[in-house]
Design a protein around this motif. Structure first.
Motif, PDB file in Angstrom:
ATOM      1  N   LYS A 187      85.038  41.727  36.544  1.00  0.00           N
ATOM      2  CA  LYS A 187      85.234  42.742  37.566  1.00  0.00           C
ATOM      3  C   LYS A 187      84.100  42.671  38.578  1.00  0.00           C
ATOM      4  CE  LYS A 187      86.966  46.679  36.398  1.00  0.00           C
ATOM      5  NZ  LYS A 187      87.175  48.027  35.832  1.00  0.00           N
ATOM      6  N   SER A 188      84.456  42.764  39.846  1.00  0.00           N
ATOM      7  CA  SER A 188      83.467  42.709  40.909  1.00  0.00           C
ATOM      8  C   SER A 188      82.705  44.027  41.006  1.00  0.00           C
ATOM      9  CB  SER A 188      84.144  42.401  42.246  1.00  0.00           C
ATOM     10  OG  SER A 188      83.240  42.545  43.315  1.00  0.00           O
ATOM     11  N   LEU A 189      81.385  43.926  41.143  1.00  0.00           N
ATOM     12  CA  LEU A 189      80.578  45.132  41.317  1.00  0.00           C
ATOM     13  C   LEU A 189      80.758  45.738  42.698  1.00  0.00           C
ATOM     14  CD1 LEU A 189      77.210  43.949  39.711  1.00  0.00           C
ATOM     15  CD2 LEU A 189      79.097  45.146  38.616  1.00  0.00           C
ATOM     16  N   ILE A 190      81.122  44.901  43.686  1.00  0.00           N
ATOM     17  CA  ILE A 190      81.227  45.366  45.069  1.00  0.00           C
ATOM     18  C   ILE A 190      82.503  46.172  45.280  1.00  0.00           C
ATOM     19  CG2 ILE A 190      81.321  44.649  47.482  1.00  0.00           C
ATOM     20  CD1 ILE A 190      79.871  42.100  46.660  1.00  0.00           C
ATOM     21  N   THR A 191      83.616  45.623  44.859  1.00  0.00           N
ATOM     22  CA  THR A 191      84.909  46.271  45.101  1.00  0.00           C
ATOM     23  C   THR A 191      85.375  47.126  43.934  1.00  0.00           C
ATOM     24  OG1 THR A 191      86.156  44.372  44.240  1.00  0.00           O
ATOM     25  CG2 THR A 191      85.560  44.339  46.583  1.00  0.00           C
ATOM     26  N   GLY A 192      84.840  46.881  42.737  1.00  0.00           N
ATOM     27  CA  GLY A 192      85.306  47.594  41.562  1.00  0.00           C
ATOM     28  C   GLY A 192      86.652  47.102  41.056  1.00  0.00           C
ATOM     29  N   GLN A 193      87.157  46.016  41.651  1.00  0.00           N
ATOM     30  CA  GLN A 193      88.448  45.450  41.279  1.00  0.00           C
ATOM     31  C   GLN A 193      88.244  44.177  40.460  1.00  0.00           C
ATOM     32  OE1 GLN A 193      91.429  46.823  42.021  1.00  0.00           O
ATOM     33  NE2 GLN A 193      90.476  48.510  43.158  1.00  0.00           N
ATOM     34  N   PRO A 194      89.238  43.767  39.681  1.00  0.00           N
ATOM     35  CA  PRO A 194      89.142  42.458  39.005  1.00  0.00           C
ATOM     36  C   PRO A 194      88.959  41.342  40.024  1.00  0.00           C
ATOM     37  CG  PRO A 194      90.941  43.746  38.090  1.00  0.00           C
ATOM     38  CD  PRO A 194      90.457  44.504  39.286  1.00  0.00           C
ATOM     39  N   VAL A 195      88.129  40.368  39.690  1.00  0.00           N
ATOM     40  CA  VAL A 195      87.840  39.272  40.612  1.00  0.00           C
ATOM     41  C   VAL A 195      89.111  38.498  40.948  1.00  0.00           C
ATOM     42  CG1 VAL A 195      86.571  37.105  40.885  1.00  0.00           C
ATOM     43  CG2 VAL A 195      85.451  39.085  39.853  1.00  0.00           C
ATOM     44  N   LEU A 230      79.744  35.574  50.018  1.00  0.00           N
ATOM     45  CA  LEU A 230      78.442  35.869  50.619  1.00  0.00           C
ATOM     46  C   LEU A 230      77.989  37.280  50.254  1.00  0.00           C
ATOM     47  CD1 LEU A 230      76.244  34.726  52.416  1.00  0.00           C
ATOM     48  CD2 LEU A 230      77.442  35.655  54.395  1.00  0.00           C
ATOM     49  N   GLU A 231      78.884  38.244  50.305  1.00  0.00           N
ATOM     50  CA  GLU A 231      78.545  39.608  49.897  1.00  0.00           C
ATOM     51  C   GLU A 231      78.193  39.662  48.412  1.00  0.00           C
ATOM     52  OE1 GLU A 231      81.969  41.812  50.921  1.00  0.00           O
ATOM     53  OE2 GLU A 231      81.713  41.601  53.088  1.00  0.00           O
ATOM     54  N   ALA A 232      78.886  38.859  47.612  1.00  0.00           N
ATOM     55  CA  ALA A 232      78.595  38.834  46.180  1.00  0.00           C
ATOM     56  C   ALA A 232      77.225  38.236  45.907  1.00  0.00           C
ATOM     57  CB  ALA A 232      79.677  38.043  45.451  1.00  0.00           C
ATOM     58  N   LEU A 233      76.837  37.214  46.666  1.00  0.00           N
ATOM     59  CA  LEU A 233      75.515  36.619  46.491  1.00  0.00           C
ATOM     60  C   LEU A 233      74.407  37.622  46.802  1.00  0.00           C
ATOM     61  CD1 LEU A 233      75.980  33.059  48.013  1.00  0.00           C
ATOM     62  CD2 LEU A 233      75.301  33.568  45.666  1.00  0.00           C
ATOM     63  N   TYR A 235      77.626  38.553  39.651  1.00  0.00           N
ATOM     64  CA  TYR A 235      77.863  37.318  38.908  1.00  0.00           C
ATOM     65  C   TYR A 235      79.341  36.950  38.865  1.00  0.00           C
ATOM     66  CZ  TYR A 235      73.088  37.806  37.074  1.00  0.00           C
ATOM     67  OH  TYR A 235      71.729  37.912  36.940  1.00  0.00           O
ATOM     68  N   ALA A 236      80.171  37.899  38.512  1.00  0.00           N
ATOM     69  CA  ALA A 236      81.596  37.597  38.302  1.00  0.00           C
ATOM     70  C   ALA A 236      82.254  37.113  39.595  1.00  0.00           C
ATOM     71  CB  ALA A 236      82.310  38.839  37.775  1.00  0.00           C
ATOM     72  N   ALA A 237      81.939  37.746  40.717  1.00  0.00           N
ATOM     73  CA  ALA A 237      82.549  37.360  41.986  1.00  0.00           C
ATOM     74  C   ALA A 237      82.091  35.974  42.425  1.00  0.00           C
ATOM     75  CB  ALA A 237      82.220  38.396  43.062  1.00  0.00           C
ATOM     76  N   VAL A 238      80.789  35.674  42.263  1.00  0.00           N
ATOM     77  CA  VAL A 238      80.281  34.360  42.650  1.00  0.00           C
ATOM     78  C   VAL A 238      80.905  33.273  41.791  1.00  0.00           C
ATOM     79  CG1 VAL A 238      78.220  32.922  42.796  1.00  0.00           C
ATOM     80  CG2 VAL A 238      78.115  35.306  43.509  1.00  0.00           C
ATOM     81  N   GLN A 239      80.963  33.492  40.498  1.00  0.00           N
ATOM     82  CA  GLN A 239      81.558  32.504  39.598  1.00  0.00           C
ATOM     83  C   GLN A 239      83.042  32.319  39.895  1.00  0.00           C
ATOM     84  OE1 GLN A 239      78.561  33.574  35.859  1.00  0.00           O
ATOM     85  NE2 GLN A 239      80.692  34.132  35.773  1.00  0.00           N
TER      86      GLN A 239
END
Length: 337
Positions: A79-87, A293-296, A301-305
């Motif tokens: 799950k993405s920390l930025i959006t709160g949604q599954p990657v 880029l926002e995930a970096l 971690y989850a979004a970048v991966q």
């Protein structure tokens, strides 16, 4: 040909596993703690510890990796920390925007570079040849972010010919019903030609900025391949039969020169997907590049991966598609299988 595709897929499995391993290791080297980011503006040590436990960050790296791979095999990228949604959901929603931009950029690069390469080969050493090589070298040497900013400054700020670089359509406009996720195609399918026009207008500048990075290598490869083919024995034999010049060049010579061009086009497409990270940020394009880029920045971690893995899968699919095109362009490839 089917056997070749199956072999490609089998050989790609270790590559994908290597990408998973490397992306997992590199994301753990990112500065910052995602638990601190997720905990809010004034987190307590207890809250941070609870979040780290929930995210498995308190466990050894090997255990974290095994858990990640197991979830990955079940189609769970986290799950993405930025959006709160599954990657997975974020990537599926943003991937069409990236593919639309990258696909048009590659098309522009091919439409420009192949004629330049052919003309340069036919008139080797002429002024046109030197001009084509100068243009391709200049286009390759200019960074995408600089080209994008320059295009925005000239065509939006000074001339007012382009729309504001604020996404895929006008902020006040209504997108067409989602079918493929591609604004232009969905607009055609819905009969909403205003969305088609608006989508194309927003596509032009970022596509050109991205395409310039691919024009250089494609032009040089096309020119070199054409020079090699034009000096071959079968072309000299065809000339002795007084074959029409256009047929000699565009049917026999260009077709035999297309194999290295296809290979380079595959590499260029993969490079353009990675270069999207900068161009999408300049034009506020809602693709996976700006998402990564926002995930970096947030050490998500989850979004970048998920971004790295999706790009690797696209690269594998592109290579398989190139193998199929090899067999279509050159019959010798099909006979050799």
């Amino acid at each position: 040909m089917l056997r070749s595709v199956i072999k490609r897929v089998a050989f790609a499995v270790p590559t994908i596993f290597g990408v998973v391993l490397v992306s997992f290791a590199l994301t753990r080297l990112l500065p910052g703690d995602p638990a601190v980011y997720f905990a809010g503006a004034a987190p307590t040590p207890e809250a941070i510890a609870d979040i780290r436990k929930a995210m498995l960050l308190d466990r050894p790296l090997l255990e974290q990796f095994v858990s990640y791979v197991v979830n990955l095999l079940h189609g769970d990228l986290g799950k993405s920390l930025i959006t709160g949604q599954p990657v997975v959901k974020d990537l599926v929603a943003r991937m069409p925007a990236t593919l639309e931009l990258t696909g048009l950029s590659l098309l522009i690069a091919l439409v420009v570079s192949i004629p330049l390469g052919v003309i340069g080969a036919l008139r080797k050493g002429s002024l046109i040849d030197h001009a084509a090589r100068f243009f391709s070298t200049t286009a390759l040497s200019m960074p995408s972010f600089f080209t994008g900013l320059l295009l925005v400054f000239v065509f939006y700020y000074l001339l007012g010919l382009a729309p504001a670089p604020l996404g895929r359509i006008d902020p006040l406009g209504l997108p067409p019903p989602v079918r493929s996720g591609l604004i232009v195609i969905d607009g055609f399918l819905a009969g909403d030609y205003e969305s088609v026009t608006d989508g194309l207008a927003h596509l032009v500048l970022p596509s050109i900025a991205l395409a310039l990075s691919g024009i250089g290598p494609l032009t040089r490869i096309t020119r070199g391949a054409m020079l090699t083919v034009l000096s071959s024995d079968f072309i000299r034999a065809a000339r002795s039969y007084d074959m029409p010049r256009w047929r000699l060049i565009y049917v026999y010579a260009l077709r035999n020169a297309m194999l290295p061009v296809l290979t380079t086009a595959g590499f260029v497409f993969s490079f353009l997907i990675s270069a999207n990270v900068v161009v999408e940020k300049v034009f506020s394009w809602p693709g996976i590049g700006s998402y990564a880029l926002e995930a970096l920045v947030a050490s998500d971690y989850a979004a970048v991966q998920g971004f790295v893995l999706s790009v690797a899968l696209l690269y594998v699919l592109i290579n398989i598609l190139i193998d199929v095109l090899y067999g279509i362009v050159d019959v010798r490839v099909r006979l050799a299988e």
